[in-house]
Motif scaffolding. Structure first.
Motif, PDB file in Angstrom:
ATOM      1  N   VAL A  56      20.360 -17.096 -12.532  1.00  0.00           N
ATOM      2  CA  VAL A  56      19.709 -17.685 -11.365  1.00  0.00           C
ATOM      3  C   VAL A  56      19.433 -16.551 -10.396  1.00  0.00           C
ATOM      4  N   GLY A  57      18.490 -16.756  -9.502  1.00  0.00           N
ATOM      5  CA  GLY A  57      18.172 -15.720  -8.521  1.00  0.00           C
ATOM      6  C   GLY A  57      16.735 -15.791  -8.074  1.00  0.00           C
ATOM      7  N   ASP A  58      16.272 -14.696  -7.477  1.00  0.00           N
ATOM      8  CA  ASP A  58      14.910 -14.681  -6.933  1.00  0.00           C
ATOM      9  C   ASP A  58      13.897 -14.059  -7.890  1.00  0.00           C
ATOM     10  N   GLY A  59      14.338 -13.559  -9.023  1.00  0.00           N
ATOM     11  CA  GLY A  59      13.430 -13.033 -10.030  1.00  0.00           C
ATOM     12  C   GLY A  59      12.938 -11.626  -9.791  1.00  0.00           C
ATOM     13  N   ARG A  60      13.438 -10.974  -8.758  1.00  0.00           N
ATOM     14  CA  ARG A  60      12.964  -9.625  -8.457  1.00  0.00           C
ATOM     15  C   ARG A  60      14.092  -8.705  -7.968  1.00  0.00           C
ATOM     16  N   ILE A  61      14.842  -9.168  -6.947  1.00  0.00           N
ATOM     17  CA  ILE A  61      15.883  -8.331  -6.355  1.00  0.00           C
ATOM     18  C   ILE A  61      17.282  -8.830  -6.709  1.00  0.00           C
ATOM     19  N   ALA A  62      17.517 -10.118  -6.581  1.00  0.00           N
ATOM     20  CA  ALA A  62      18.861 -10.674  -6.744  1.00  0.00           C
ATOM     21  C   ALA A  62      18.955 -11.546  -7.994  1.00  0.00           C
ATOM     22  N   PHE A  63      19.962 -11.257  -8.805  1.00  0.00           N
ATOM     23  CA  PHE A  63      20.199 -11.989 -10.046  1.00  0.00           C
ATOM     24  C   PHE A  63      21.682 -12.312 -10.140  1.00  0.00           C
ATOM     25  N   PHE A  64      21.987 -13.538 -10.525  1.00  0.00           N
ATOM     26  CA  PHE A  64      23.370 -13.952 -10.689  1.00  0.00           C
ATOM     27  C   PHE A  64      23.536 -14.503 -12.096  1.00  0.00           C
ATOM     28  N   ILE A  65      24.394 -13.875 -12.871  1.00  0.00           N
ATOM     29  CA  ILE A  65      24.666 -14.310 -14.243  1.00  0.00           C
ATOM     30  C   ILE A  65      25.684 -15.439 -14.186  1.00  0.00           C
ATOM     31  N   LYS A  66      25.360 -16.546 -14.830  1.00  0.00           N
ATOM     32  CA  LYS A  66      26.174 -17.759 -14.776  1.00  0.00           C
ATOM     33  C   LYS A  66      26.433 -18.315 -16.159  1.00  0.00           C
ATOM     34  N   ASP A  67      27.510 -19.080 -16.255  1.00  0.00           N
ATOM     35  CA  ASP A  67      27.755 -19.952 -17.401  1.00  0.00           C
ATOM     36  C   ASP A  67      27.753 -19.224 -18.742  1.00  0.00           C
ATOM     37  N   VAL A  68      28.344 -18.040 -18.771  1.00  0.00           N
ATOM     38  CA  VAL A  68      28.481 -17.329 -20.041  1.00  0.00           C
ATOM     39  C   VAL A  68      29.722 -17.895 -20.733  1.00  0.00           C
ATOM     40  N   VAL A  69      29.488 -18.597 -21.834  1.00  0.00           N
ATOM     41  CA  VAL A  69      30.581 -19.218 -22.578  1.00  0.00           C
ATOM     42  C   VAL A  69      30.323 -19.041 -24.067  1.00  0.00           C
ATOM     43  N   VAL A  70      31.373 -18.666 -24.780  1.00  0.00           N
ATOM     44  CA  VAL A  70      31.328 -18.581 -26.236  1.00  0.00           C
ATOM     45  C   VAL A  70      32.353 -19.579 -26.776  1.00  0.00           C
ATOM     46  N   HIS A  78      31.467 -10.356 -31.094  1.00  0.00           N
ATOM     47  CA  HIS A  78      30.348  -9.684 -30.416  1.00  0.00           C
ATOM     48  C   HIS A  78      29.242 -10.630 -29.968  1.00  0.00           C
ATOM     49  N   ILE A  79      29.502 -11.922 -29.983  1.00  0.00           N
ATOM     50  CA  ILE A  79      28.486 -12.885 -29.548  1.00  0.00           C
ATOM     51  C   ILE A  79      28.335 -12.836 -28.034  1.00  0.00           C
ATOM     52  N   GLY A  80      29.431 -12.687 -27.319  1.00  0.00           N
ATOM     53  CA  GLY A  80      29.352 -12.550 -25.865  1.00  0.00           C
ATOM     54  C   GLY A  80      28.532 -11.336 -25.473  1.00  0.00           C
ATOM     55  N   ALA A  81      28.713 -10.239 -26.212  1.00  0.00           N
ATOM     56  CA  ALA A  81      27.922  -9.032 -25.947  1.00  0.00           C
ATOM     57  C   ALA A  81      26.449  -9.286 -26.223  1.00  0.00           C
ATOM     58  N   MET A  82      26.148 -10.060 -27.252  1.00  0.00           N
ATOM     59  CA  MET A  82      24.759 -10.411 -27.553  1.00  0.00           C
ATOM     60  C   MET A  82      24.148 -11.169 -26.367  1.00  0.00           C
ATOM     61  N   VAL A  83      24.901 -12.100 -25.802  1.00  0.00           N
ATOM     62  CA  VAL A  83      24.416 -12.890 -24.666  1.00  0.00           C
ATOM     63  C   VAL A  83      24.182 -11.992 -23.459  1.00  0.00           C
ATOM     64  N   ILE A  84      25.189 -11.192 -23.084  1.00  0.00           N
ATOM     65  CA  ILE A  84      25.057 -10.345 -21.892  1.00  0.00           C
ATOM     66  C   ILE A  84      23.944  -9.321 -22.067  1.00  0.00           C
ATOM     67  N   GLU A 114      33.182  -5.125 -17.655  1.00  0.00           N
ATOM     68  CA  GLU A 114      33.188  -3.704 -17.277  1.00  0.00           C
ATOM     69  C   GLU A 114      32.480  -2.847 -18.326  1.00  0.00           C
ATOM     70  N   LYS A 115      32.505  -3.260 -19.568  1.00  0.00           N
ATOM     71  CA  LYS A 115      31.811  -2.520 -20.635  1.00  0.00           C
ATOM     72  C   LYS A 115      30.307  -2.431 -20.377  1.00  0.00           C
ATOM     73  N   PHE A 116      29.776  -3.360 -19.586  1.00  0.00           N
ATOM     74  CA  PHE A 116      28.343  -3.412 -19.286  1.00  0.00           C
ATOM     75  C   PHE A 116      28.008  -2.793 -17.935  1.00  0.00           C
ATOM     76  N   GLY A 117      29.015  -2.226 -17.265  1.00  0.00           N
ATOM     77  CA  GLY A 117      28.781  -1.563 -15.992  1.00  0.00           C
ATOM     78  C   GLY A 117      29.166  -2.360 -14.762  1.00  0.00           C
ATOM     79  N   PHE A 118      29.689  -3.569 -14.927  1.00  0.00           N
ATOM     80  CA  PHE A 118      30.137  -4.349 -13.782  1.00  0.00           C
ATOM     81  C   PHE A 118      31.442  -3.755 -13.263  1.00  0.00           C
ATOM     82  N   VAL A 119      31.660  -3.868 -11.953  1.00  0.00           N
ATOM     83  CA  VAL A 119      32.881  -3.332 -11.341  1.00  0.00           C
ATOM     84  C   VAL A 119      33.656  -4.463 -10.669  1.00  0.00           C
ATOM     85  N   ARG A 120      34.964  -4.301 -10.664  1.00  0.00           N
ATOM     86  CA  ARG A 120      35.828  -5.272  -9.993  1.00  0.00           C
ATOM     87  C   ARG A 120      35.749  -5.074  -8.489  1.00  0.00           C
TER      88      ARG A 120
END
Length: 141
Positions: A56-70, A78-84, A114-120
């Motif tokens: 979800v988001g504005d399609g240009r600047i802000a993006f929020f990844i939601k509802d990632v479930v395996v 590696h299905i979660g990695a495929m999704v992300i 974190e493997k994808f570059g996200f930080v805590r």
């Protein structure tokens, strides 16, 4: 495994989210939320949906990844990695330079992201991420 872009239906959304510790929503609310989704992905094993994710988001600047479930039977394959990876590819295809990409990780999944570059958060550069579950009005004085 087959990945389907923008194929998330309310039935799949509802059924897959039940495998995670996530709130359950009414059908009408799910339908409306999916109408306002920028992008979604469903992973199938033959005809069985086994993973989902959406943005979800504005399609240009802000993006929020939601509802990632395996589905539990398909985790650590590696299905979660495929999704992300697919969600991040979508963002890269339409975002401006240096987009804001965020998510709220479920407990004990932080290392995966974190493997994808996200930080805590919090850390030395960013304050705490926050959510509002019960909105309260503040009196202006």
């Amino acid at each position: 495994m087959r990945l389907e872009k923008n194929g998330l239906t309310w039935e799949i959304f509802d059924s897959i989210r039940r495998y995670a510790n996530m709130p359950i929503y009414e059908k009408a609310d799910i339908i409306e939320a999916l109408k306002n989704t920028l992008y979604s992905v469903v992973v199938y094993d033959d005809k069985k949906p086994v993973a989902i994710g959406r943005i979800v988001g504005d399609g240009r600047i802000a993006f929020f990844i939601k509802d990632v479930v395996v589905h539990p039977d398909y985790r650590n394959k590696h299905i979660g990695a495929m999704v992300i990876n697919d969600l991040l590819d979508y963002i890269e295809s339409c975002s401006c330079e240096n987009p804001y990409i965020a998510l709220m990780a479920m407990p004990d999944t932080e290392a995966f992201y974190e493997k994808f570059g996200f930080v805590r958060r919090p850390n030395e550069n960013f304050g705490s991420g926050m959510i509002c579950l019960n909105r309260r009005k503040v009196k202006l004085t």
